[in-house]
Design a protein around this motif. Structure first.
Motif, PDB file in Angstrom:
ATOM      1  N   LEU A   1       0.802  -1.211   0.000  1.00 59.49           N
ATOM      2  CA  LEU A   1       0.000   0.000   0.000  1.00 59.49           C
ATOM      3  C   LEU A   1       0.840   1.270   0.000  1.00 59.49           C
ATOM      4  CD1 LEU A   1      -2.612  -1.255   2.524  1.00 59.49           C
ATOM      5  CD2 LEU A   1      -3.159  -0.462   0.250  1.00 59.49           C
ATOM      6  N   ARG A   2       2.082   1.122   0.460  1.00 54.88           N
ATOM      7  CA  ARG A   2       2.848   2.345   0.658  1.00 54.88           C
ATOM      8  C   ARG A   2       3.241   3.008  -0.664  1.00 54.88           C
ATOM      9  NH1 ARG A   2       8.191  -0.372   3.109  1.00 54.88           N
ATOM     10  NH2 ARG A   2       6.971  -2.210   2.876  1.00 54.88           N
ATOM     11  N   ASP A   3       3.090   2.288  -1.772  1.00 53.08           N
ATOM     12  CA  ASP A   3       3.537   2.852  -3.039  1.00 53.08           C
ATOM     13  C   ASP A   3       2.498   3.719  -3.736  1.00 53.08           C
ATOM     14  OD1 ASP A   3       6.089   1.787  -2.953  1.00 53.08           O
ATOM     15  OD2 ASP A   3       5.245  -0.168  -3.391  1.00 53.08           O
TER      16      ASP A   3
ATOM     17  N   PHE B   1       1.085  11.800   6.567  1.00 52.95           N
ATOM     18  CA  PHE B   1       0.773  10.610   7.350  1.00 52.95           C
ATOM     19  C   PHE B   1      -0.033   9.546   6.608  1.00 52.95           C
ATOM     20  CE2 PHE B   1       2.526  13.012  10.742  1.00 52.95           C
ATOM     21  CZ  PHE B   1       3.061  12.033  11.556  1.00 52.95           C
ATOM     22  N   ILE B   2      -0.629   9.902   5.475  1.00 48.06           N
ATOM     23  CA  ILE B   2      -1.409   8.901   4.755  1.00 48.06           C
ATOM     24  C   ILE B   2      -0.581   7.658   4.398  1.00 48.06           C
ATOM     25  CG2 ILE B   2      -2.574   8.455   2.551  1.00 48.06           C
ATOM     26  CD1 ILE B   2      -3.986  11.173   3.014  1.00 48.06           C
ATOM     27  N   PRO B   3       0.610   7.818   3.810  1.00 48.07           N
ATOM     28  CA  PRO B   3       1.372   6.590   3.507  1.00 48.07           C
ATOM     29  C   PRO B   3       1.725   5.796   4.764  1.00 48.07           C
ATOM     30  CG  PRO B   3       2.545   8.561   2.734  1.00 48.07           C
ATOM     31  CD  PRO B   3       1.268   9.029   3.326  1.00 48.07           C
ATOM     32  N   ILE B   4       2.027   6.484   5.867  1.00 45.56           N
ATOM     33  CA  ILE B   4       2.382   5.792   7.103  1.00 45.56           C
ATOM     34  C   ILE B   4       1.192   4.987   7.627  1.00 45.56           C
ATOM     35  CG2 ILE B   4       3.036   6.118   9.530  1.00 45.56           C
ATOM     36  CD1 ILE B   4       4.658   8.521   8.681  1.00 45.56           C
ATOM     37  N   LEU B   5       0.017   5.611   7.601  1.00 45.34           N
ATOM     38  CA  LEU B   5      -1.160   4.915   8.111  1.00 45.34           C
ATOM     39  C   LEU B   5      -1.593   3.777   7.184  1.00 45.34           C
ATOM     40  CD1 LEU B   5      -3.202   7.858   9.645  1.00 45.34           C
ATOM     41  CD2 LEU B   5      -1.964   6.058  10.848  1.00 45.34           C
TER      42      LEU B   5
ATOM     43  N   GLU C   1       0.448   1.900   5.492  1.00 44.34           N
ATOM     44  CA  GLU C   1       1.357   0.805   5.786  1.00 44.34           C
ATOM     45  C   GLU C   1       0.961   0.125   7.085  1.00 44.34           C
ATOM     46  OE1 GLU C   1       5.488   1.989   5.505  1.00 44.34           O
ATOM     47  OE2 GLU C   1       5.995   0.154   6.597  1.00 44.34           O
ATOM     48  N   GLU C   2       0.555   0.959   8.049  1.00 52.53           N
ATOM     49  CA  GLU C   2       0.148   0.406   9.328  1.00 52.53           C
ATOM     50  C   GLU C   2      -1.104  -0.462   9.185  1.00 52.53           C
ATOM     51  OE1 GLU C   2       1.401   1.815  13.165  1.00 52.53           O
ATOM     52  OE2 GLU C   2      -0.394   3.041  12.991  1.00 52.53           O
ATOM     53  N   THR C   3      -2.043  -0.003   8.366  1.00 51.11           N
ATOM     54  CA  THR C   3      -3.258  -0.783   8.114  1.00 51.11           C
ATOM     55  C   THR C   3      -2.889  -2.162   7.579  1.00 51.11           C
ATOM     56  OG1 THR C   3      -4.263   1.284   7.455  1.00 51.11           O
ATOM     57  CG2 THR C   3      -5.495  -0.708   6.960  1.00 51.11           C
ATOM     58  N   ASP C   4      -1.942  -2.164   6.652  1.00 51.70           N
ATOM     59  CA  ASP C   4      -1.480  -3.403   6.058  1.00 51.70           C
ATOM     60  C   ASP C   4      -0.933  -4.356   7.140  1.00 51.70           C
ATOM     61  OD1 ASP C   4      -0.854  -4.941   3.775  1.00 51.70           O
ATOM     62  OD2 ASP C   4       1.247  -4.361   3.969  1.00 51.70           O
ATOM     63  N   ARG C   5      -0.132  -3.806   8.044  1.00 49.38           N
ATOM     64  CA  ARG C   5       0.462  -4.639   9.100  1.00 49.38           C
ATOM     65  C   ARG C   5      -0.581  -5.155  10.082  1.00 49.38           C
ATOM     66  NH1 ARG C   5       5.094  -1.353  11.480  1.00 49.38           N
ATOM     67  NH2 ARG C   5       6.013  -0.541   9.591  1.00 49.38           N
ATOM     68  N   ILE C   6      -1.521  -4.279  10.462  1.00 51.70           N
ATOM     69  CA  ILE C   6      -2.554  -4.709  11.408  1.00 51.70           C
ATOM     70  C   ILE C   6      -3.378  -5.826  10.776  1.00 51.70           C
ATOM     71  CG2 ILE C   6      -4.624  -4.014  12.684  1.00 51.70           C
ATOM     72  CD1 ILE C   6      -3.390  -1.196  12.831  1.00 51.70           C
ATOM     73  N   MET C   7      -3.713  -5.645   9.493  1.00 54.95           N
ATOM     74  CA  MET C   7      -4.489  -6.666   8.805  1.00 54.95           C
ATOM     75  C   MET C   7      -3.769  -8.009   8.845  1.00 54.95           C
ATOM     76  SD  MET C   7      -6.123  -5.180   5.390  1.00 54.95           S
ATOM     77  CE  MET C   7      -7.554  -6.005   4.795  1.00 54.95           C
ATOM     78  N   LYS C   8      -2.475  -7.978   8.559  1.00 57.47           N
ATOM     79  CA  LYS C   8      -1.708  -9.223   8.572  1.00 57.47           C
ATOM     80  C   LYS C   8      -1.687  -9.834   9.966  1.00 57.47           C
ATOM     81  CE  LYS C   8       1.536  -8.634   4.783  1.00 57.47           C
ATOM     82  NZ  LYS C   8       2.883  -8.107   4.520  1.00 57.47           N
ATOM     83  N   ALA C   9      -1.498  -8.984  10.978  1.00 54.68           N
ATOM     84  CA  ALA C   9      -1.446  -9.502  12.345  1.00 54.68           C
ATOM     85  C   ALA C   9      -2.758 -10.192  12.702  1.00 54.68           C
ATOM     86  CB  ALA C   9      -1.131  -8.383  13.335  1.00 54.68           C
TER      87      ALA C   9
ATOM     88  N   ILE D   1      -6.426   3.805  17.615  1.00 53.36           N
ATOM     89  CA  ILE D   1      -5.585   4.064  18.786  1.00 53.36           C
ATOM     90  C   ILE D   1      -4.221   4.563  18.337  1.00 53.36           C
ATOM     91  CG2 ILE D   1      -4.370   2.923  20.677  1.00 53.36           C
ATOM     92  CD1 ILE D   1      -6.916   1.333  21.148  1.00 53.36           C
ATOM     93  N   SER D   2      -3.688   3.919  17.317  1.00 50.62           N
ATOM     94  CA  SER D   2      -2.382   4.327  16.831  1.00 50.62           C
ATOM     95  C   SER D   2      -2.429   5.738  16.244  1.00 50.62           C
ATOM     96  CB  SER D   2      -1.900   3.319  15.795  1.00 50.62           C
ATOM     97  OG  SER D   2      -1.046   3.935  14.884  1.00 50.62           O
ATOM     98  N   ALA D   3      -3.488   6.046  15.491  1.00 47.90           N
ATOM     99  CA  ALA D   3      -3.583   7.371  14.884  1.00 47.90           C
ATOM    100  C   ALA D   3      -3.671   8.453  15.963  1.00 47.90           C
ATOM    101  CB  ALA D   3      -4.789   7.448  13.965  1.00 47.90           C
ATOM    102  N   PHE D   4      -4.415   8.170  17.033  1.00 53.37           N
ATOM    103  CA  PHE D   4      -4.515   9.153  18.109  1.00 53.37           C
ATOM    104  C   PHE D   4      -3.174   9.333  18.808  1.00 53.37           C
ATOM    105  CE2 PHE D   4      -9.186   8.550  17.938  1.00 53.37           C
ATOM    106  CZ  PHE D   4      -9.504   9.885  17.788  1.00 53.37           C
ATOM    107  N   ARG D   5      -2.476   8.214  19.009  1.00 52.64           N
ATOM    108  CA  ARG D   5      -1.182   8.328  19.671  1.00 52.64           C
ATOM    109  C   ARG D   5      -0.215   9.151  18.818  1.00 52.64           C
ATOM    110  NH1 ARG D   5       1.228   3.373  19.804  1.00 52.64           N
ATOM    111  NH2 ARG D   5       2.709   4.337  18.413  1.00 52.64           N
ATOM    112  N   ARG D   6      -0.252   8.881  17.502  1.00 55.99           N
ATOM    113  CA  ARG D   6       0.616   9.643  16.611  1.00 55.99           C
ATOM    114  C   ARG D   6       0.274  11.131  16.651  1.00 55.99           C
ATOM    115  NH1 ARG D   6       3.669   6.550  13.185  1.00 55.99           N
ATOM    116  NH2 ARG D   6       2.995   4.404  12.940  1.00 55.99           N
TER     117      ARG D   6
END
Lengths: 289, 280, 273
Positions: free
Chosen positions: C2-4, C166-170, C172-180, C209-214
């Protein structure tokens, strides 16, 4: 004049349950008094939750003490009128490299601080260039931060603080989220700031080996300063450090182990070279006898 | 019966200008019950490799066999594979979402379609196995400390009763004591259950005394694959790729280079101290 | 994966169009779009197409990148053309079952297709040659007069540029959470709508939660670097018009006058009208 001085600094916060009722009071920093001279490199060690980050946030006036006073470059941090002066004098680098870069291009991020304090455009460019060079990131000035490694991002954050021409930099666990290579890069950049630019450095970390070049080390536990001294003095107390949930570099631990088995080694050996030299010395002496 | 990787390649963004060859011709065999440390720095391909074991990523070419069956066969049950090969990601924050710890751990077994009783039994057992205190079971997972969150995340995968457990940098961001506690807990888990464990880390020193085998990844290839002692013997080559052997390896080698007769294979400080004392 | 996704799909290269002030490009795009809706004959569209071809050529962005942008709206384009083609009353030419194609329908459909294509290519020239950052800068400066109505122009622009970062960062994070969560047996793909919505909870909770922390971390980092709103702030890269920008404005005015006169003049009306 001291660069940083805290007098009986205490920070408490009130814990509340889900309904907002007071559950109790936590004392994160408990009666801490310390001085840091201009140009010093000090390290604050402690396990997670020892209060070291809370202490650090007072130096940049992000937090104000519940009791006691903090002075930065002679100015009281709880005086609202000093706020922006203090934030410019004492810059701060945080733990998460992604959450402190604002610009979409490296050079624009470094320029963010100077823009905020109203530096004229031409000087911003000069400051950005010199700061990026100081941390060795000048070649990456046109990059997007998203394309950089963790260590590189943290160096950009350091440059961002440097461009505001601070007298002091506080780094709050800048290496906690990095791999060993990134950690080395960042520590090298931090040491250069202190050696070359003569900036006062306060480094907060839980990695012992990052603090061996500091002038003084403070170890925090439960909001209090538990140990204080030159790295060698602090590291020689292996048992006490273990009690405080920290560990010492493997060499120091090995030297300590050898001491316990009766070898006459000096206290607080910090590097591989020191230990091999000492061992060779002892062996040579034995042969002479 | 083991996991077998046969000439696995993974090309990220194939057919685009940004294509990157992340895994290069990996051949591996992981026998049952082994404790393997996977070492490499960021970008070495170690995390990508781990995501192949449970089919989250699909190899561009090559085959992966789990218990003798090709996981890329059309009718292979991926969901079952994911319950047998458990993968815990680096940040527990990426998986914790329920209102309390216990419900969060129930998520995995519930997805397997188990009934309430069995789900809760497994969750309870998993939480006990990771050494989490009972009084934390009904707390919000977000109020826990870093080390506790890590335990809950591991329990969340353990509750699916996997035969293989993969932990991606389970100690990142923990303080030294927290790190040691997690590693000891994992070791205990391995000896008690006899599970196969793959532990990803970027520190040799941390995992050296726990694992049976170390796999060093560099630029998408396996650089070394041997027992910790034999891997550290290559400390010079490790240095070249930016990875360090434990400090004791350097000390013993330095002494040996100075003409002293020491065995350089020690990996812990205790062993090294024993070896050095032989000189005196 | 997704990051691309590059937002606004900026095409990095050196060209005179890339170097233009974002305000010129924003204003120019707007004027160009207005011109497209003024034409009454084919000559206007021809001129507009020629002008666009010239700009594309000058921008050094390969034409296939422009066409790529078209792909995503091909569906919309087809629907519009279809509606116009079959539903315009007039002189019938061909009859298919209940539908009939009329002369007027063909003309209208063709006009719509040309107009929409030019509109899309025209605006993608702007996004392909201007970094998102430059674009927000341009908007901030163009909208500055609105400050007298107490609109927080600087703040809105700052929010937009932070969002872009922050869109690319989030993603990528979505991708990781989905995998987890997939690793824990979560299923995001099967089931009915209700079931799927419910399956999103294990993804959305950690993401929020992550977006709020960021957001919290970022606010602290910005304050620590003396950010206090737009007041008293200087610019590292201030927007200044150069000669090329004035020249571009000149070209634009010339294009507008010329194309609209030509496009609305019945003298040029082609035989079929």
């Amino acid at each position: 004049m001291k660069m940083i001085k805290t007098d009986k600094l205490t920070y408490e916060y009130i814990r509340r349950d889900d309904d907002g009722n007071v559950e109790g009071i936590t004392t994160a920093v408990d009666n801490v008094s310390l001085d840091v001279d201009a140009g010093e490199f000090i390290a604050i060690l402690g396990h997670n939750g020892s209060g070291k980050s809370t202490l650090a946030k007072h130096i940049n006036a992000i937090l104000n003490p519940t009791h006691g006073t903090v002075w930065v470059d002679g100015k009281d941090t709880s005086d609202e009128a000093n706020l922006w002066d203090i934030r410019q004098t004492a810059g701060m680098v945080f733990q998460n490299p992604d959450n402190q870069i604002i610009g979409q291009v490296v050079e624009e991020d470094v320029g963010f601080g100077p823009e905020n304090i109203g530096i004229p455009t031409r000087q911003i460019w000069e400051r950005v260039e010199e700061s990026l060079r100081a941390v060795g990131m000048y070649e990456y000035r046109k990059y997007s931060p998203n394309k950089l490694s963790g260590g590189q991002k943290q160096r950009v954050s350091i440059a961002g603080v440097l461009a505001m021409h601070p007298k002091c930099i506080v780094l709050d666990e800048p290496t906690a989220m990095l791999d060993p290579n990134g950690r080395k890069e960042v520590i090298r950049a931090v040491r250069a700031l202190n050696d070359v630019e003569k900036i006062t450095v306060v480094l907060i970390t839980h990695y012992m080996e990052e603090t061996i070049h500091a002038d003084r080390v403070f170890v925090m536990d439960r909001g209090k300063i538990a140990m204080e001294g030159a790295p060698r003095e602090v590291f020689s107390q292996v048992d006490k450090l273990k009690e405080l949930r920290l560990d010492v570099p493997q060499v120091t631990l090995l030297a300590y182990e050898l001491q316990k088995r009766g070898l006459q080694l000096p206290n607080g050996i910090l590097t591989v070279q020191e230990l091999t030299q000492e061992l060779s010395r002892i062996l040579a002496e034995r042969e002479r006898k | 019966m083991a996991i077998l990787l046969d000439h696995v390649n993974y090309i990220y963004n194939e057919d685009t200008p940004m294509a990157a060859h992340v895994l290069k011709d990996i051949c591996l065999e992981i026998p049952d019950g082994q404790f393997v440390g996977v070492i490499g720095h960021t970008g070495s391909g170690k995390s990508t490799l781990m995501q192949h074991f449970n089919g989250l990523l699909r190899a561009t070419s090559g085959h992966i066999y789990y218990n003798g069956e090709d996981i890329y066969k059309d009718d292979y049950d991926m969901k079952k594979l994911r319950s047998k090969v458990g993968l815990v990601f680096q940040y527990p924050e990426h998986q914790l979402f329920e209102i309390d710890v216990f419900s969060d751990v129930c998520f995995g077994p519930r997805n397997l379609g188990l009934d309430k009783r069995e789900t809760e039994l497994r969750a309870y057992d998993a939480l006990r196995r990771v050494g989490l205190e009972d009084e934390l079971f009904y707390q919000s997972p977000f109020d826990l400390s870093g080390g506790q969150k890590r335990r809950v995340a591991i329990a969340g995968v353990l509750a699916m009763k996997p035969d293989v457990l993969i932990l991606d940098e389970p100690t990142a961001g923990l303080d030294p004591k927290g790190r040691d506690e997690i590693l000891q807990q994992v070791k205990k888990l391995q000896t008690e259950t006899g599970m196969t464990i793959l532990l990803v880390s970027h520190s040799m020193e941390d995992v050296a005394e726990y694992v049976d085998r170390i796999l060093v990844m560099n630029r998408g290839s396996v650089l070394f694959d041997d027992t910790p002692r034999n891997v550290f013997a290559h400390y010079r080559e490790l240095e070249e790729v930016g990875l360090a052997a434990p400090q004791v390896t350097y000390i013993l080698n330095e002494l040996r280079n100075n003409g002293l007769d020491v065995d350089t294979s020690a990996i812990t400080t205790k062993e090294a101290a024993d070896e050095i004392m032989k000189l005196f | 994966m997704l990051r691309d996704i590059t937002l606004g799909q900026f095409y990095p290269t050196e060209s005179c169009i890339h170097r233009l002030d974002p305000r010129v490009k924003l204003g120019g795009t707007m004027l160009y779009i207005i011109s497209l809706f003024c034409f009454k004959n084919a000559a206007g569209y021809l001129l507009a197409a020629l002008f666009l071809a010239l700009v594309v050529r000058l921008s050094k962005v390969p034409f296939r990148f422009m066409v790529k942008g078209m792909k995503s709206i091909l569906f919309l384009l087809l629907i519009t053309v279809g509606f116009n083609l079959f539903l315009t009353p007039g002189t019938p030419l061909v009859s298919l079952w209940k539908l009939q194609i009329t002369r007027e329908g063909i003309i209208l459909a063709a006009t719509m297709a040309v107009r929409l294509s030019l509109l899309i290519i025209g605006s993608s020239v702007m996004t392909l040659t201007t970094t998102p950052n430059h674009l927000t800068d341009g908007m901030e400066k163009m909208l500055r007069p609105l400050k007298i109505f107490r609109l927080p122009v600087h703040e809105v622009a700052m929010m937009m540029s932070i969002a872009l970062r922050f869109i690319p960062i989030l993603l990528e994070e979505t991708d990781r959470i989905m995998k987890a969560q997939i690793a824990r047996g979560a299923d995001f793909e099967s089931g009915n709508l209700f079931k799927r919505a419910k399956a999103m909870v294990p993804l959305l909770v950690p993401l929020f939660i992550s977006a709020f922390r960021r957001a919290n971390d970022l606010a602290m980092a910005m304050e620590a670097r003396c950010y206090r709103g737009g007041e008293g702030r200087t610019k590292m890269k201030p927007l200044l018009y150069t000669r090329a920008d004035y020249l571009a404005y000149g070209v634009l005015v010339f294009y507008m006058v010329f194309s609209i006169t030509a496009g609305r003049n019945t003298f040029y009306v082609l035989p079929w009208k």
